[in-house]
Design an enzyme around this catalytic site. Structure first.
Site, PDB file in Angstrom:
ATOM      1  N   ALA A 157      37.579  99.419  54.358  1.00 48.83           N
ATOM      2  CA  ALA A 157      39.034  98.790  54.958  1.00 48.83           C
ATOM      3  C   ALA A 157      39.794 100.052  55.346  1.00 48.83           C
ATOM      4  CB  ALA A 157      39.496  98.654  53.509  1.00 48.83           C
ATOM      5  N   LYS A 158      40.930  99.797  55.945  1.00 50.43           N
ATOM      6  CA  LYS A 158      41.660 100.976  56.194  1.00 50.43           C
ATOM      7  C   LYS A 158      43.221 100.586  56.223  1.00 50.43           C
ATOM      8  CE  LYS A 158      41.197 105.462  57.350  1.00 50.43           C
ATOM      9  NZ  LYS A 158      40.282 106.487  56.755  1.00 50.43           N
ATOM     10  N   GLY A 159      44.086 101.460  56.277  1.00 47.65           N
ATOM     11  CA  GLY A 159      45.616 101.089  56.554  1.00 47.65           C
ATOM     12  C   GLY A 159      46.153 101.933  57.241  1.00 47.65           C
TER      13      GLY A 159
END
Ligand code: NAD
Length: 441
Positions: free
Chosen positions: A113-115
């Site tokens: 995941a990443k933001g």
């Protein structure tokens, strides 16, 4: 990157680069059907949030933030949150997919995941950054959680930002142990000892192991070797310190304002002080000034890009004079530059192995939080070393296995480098869990 240096025609869209890297590896896994390949390539979920904050100066400003969950087959999504004016949806999607493969390479039970939030922290007050963080996390609501998607620090975010994330989430979910919702926290709020140094320490362990396994002829260790590092943040500054403690000679470092060089080795404490007082390493006493391009093209043994993506490209890959490139940053080398470096006999230790120490100790932090434990630093580092050595060996062994197979078959697709080998290993691991679990329903 100055616009004039942008190589015409070169693919610089990070998501397309990530997909190309995937395809380059997946062709060596013909046993996986096209449907499965499609699933593994695509992000599971992309969330875009537009939200306001009332700034300290009394203005209402709207920000755009993303959170991407690429794959959660092997466990909850895991990946940092970055604050930068150049954040794009495709960048976050690429970074999320690299997290999936990275977690699989080091064999930890997390997905990718990443933001990211489009903002310039240099132009925002600390209070405004806190407001942005709190509003973003509250808008994400149950899209993050200790068993669904677990954020961490990345470019321009740190343990303080992680403390705000924890605090916001726990306000919305009272009465539970919410510590495992985010990693990279301050040590007195459930952070792990050794997490701050983990990315750089992992990078050193991987480099030493790769050298011992003969990645560069005649160079069996980093000791006595010259090192140039692009980026002087969490990954770069601590890599400088740890490589130097391991006996390497750090001759150049840089940040977004420029670089510094000293042939006999830099005084890293003085450089760190300079960075703290002036905001940049540039201009430190007793050093020669270098541009960022010059840092990348410096004659040295080991080059560590530890800043941002797309730094080594078609237009400057031929300038690289290092004997080994170690990717502490995510995506610093474009696929076309990879080919140029390979043709010039310069091996690259790929990001999904070289910088996986950060997520590895994030996993240890998560385990400690779930179990209400605190391990001492030596224990964390011991476990990190073991896992990084195992992962490096697995990637080298994978490369040897695929290349032997290719040779036996008359080399129909050509031999693979360490990046392809790491991707092949990771894709196989994620694919096999997908198939063992069975596609629901
Ligand atoms: P950071 O914000 O702490 O540091 C980034 C550094 O890069 C700063 O010194 C900045 O001045 C410098 N920089 C920015 N633009 C530059 C340019 N054009 N030329 C030279 N230097 C430049 O960020 P970080 O956490 O150290 O992350 C750096 C890289 O490492 C990113 O690619 C990140 O995704 C990757 N990474 C970080 C971690 C982690 O745990 N922090 C883990 C894995 C990978």
């Amino acid at each position: 990157m100055p616009a004039t240096k942008r190589a015409i025609g070169e693919e610089l869209n990070l998501f397309r680069i990530a997909q190309l890297q995937f395809d380059n590896a997946a062709q060596y896994l013909p046993e996986l059907g096209p449907g499965l390949i499609e699933f593994l390539k695509s992000p599971n979920r992309t969330v875009t949030l537009e939200f306001p904050i009332a700034t300290e100066r009394g203005r209402v400003k709207t920000f755009v933030g993303y959170r991407v969950l690429h794959n959660s087959v092997r466990g909850p999504g895991k990946g940092g949150i970055r604050y930068h004016p150049d954040v794009t949806e495709d960048e976050v999607r690429a970074l999320a997919s690299w997290m999936t493969w990275k977690c699989a390479v080091v064999d930890i039970p997390f997905g990718g995941a990443k933001g990211g939030i489009i903002c310039n922290p240099k132009r925002l007050s600390r209070k405004d950054i806190r407001r942005i963080t709190r509003r973003f996390i509250s808008e994400l609501g149950d899209l993050i959680g200790p068993y669904t998607d677990v954020p961490a620090p990345d470019v321009n975010t740190n343990s303080e930002t992680m403390a705000w994330i924890y605090d916001t989430y726990t306000m919305l979910h009272p009465g539970k142990n919410n510590l495992p919702v985010v990693t990279g926290k301050p040590v007195n709020i459930g952070g792990s000892l050794g997490r701050r140094e983990a990315t750089a320490r992992g990078c050193l362990f991987v480099t030493q192991r790769a050298l011992r396994r003969g990645i560069v002829k005649g160079m069996k260790s980093a000791k006595g070797r010259t090192v140039a590092i692009q980026g002087f943040g969490n990954a770069g500054a601590i890599a400088a310190q740890l490589f130097s403690e391991a006996g390497a000679i750090v001759v150049a470092v840089s940040d977004s304002q420029g670089g510094v060089f000293r042939e006999q080795g830099l005084d890293l404490e003085a450089i760190a002080r300079r960075k703290q007082t002036s905001g940049s390493v540039a201009g430190a006493r007793g050093t020669r000034k270098l541009t960022n391009e010059q840092v990348l093209g410096l004659p040295c043994d080991i080059l560590i890009p530890a800043a941002l993506e797309n730094q080594i490209r078609v237009d400057n890959a031929t300038d690289v004079q290092a004997k080994l490139v170690v990717e502490a940053a995510n995506g610093p080398t474009t696929p076309a530059a990879d080919e140029i470096l390979a043709a010039r006999g310069i091996p690259v230790i790929p990001d999904i192995l070289a910088n996986a120490g950060g997520v590895t100790v994030s996993f240890y932090e998560w385990v400690q939080n779930v179990e209400n434990e605190q391990w001492d630093e030596a224990e964390v580092n011991r476990r990190l070393e073991r896992r990084m050595i195992r992962a490096t060996d697995a990637v080298f062994d994978e490369r040897a296995r695929v290349n032997k197979q290719q040779k036996a078959a008359g080399n129909p697709m050509g031999s693979v480098d360490l990046r392809k080998a790491a991707f092949i290993l990771a894709i196989r691991r994620v694919a096999s869990v997908t198939l063992e679990r069975g596609i629901w329903p």
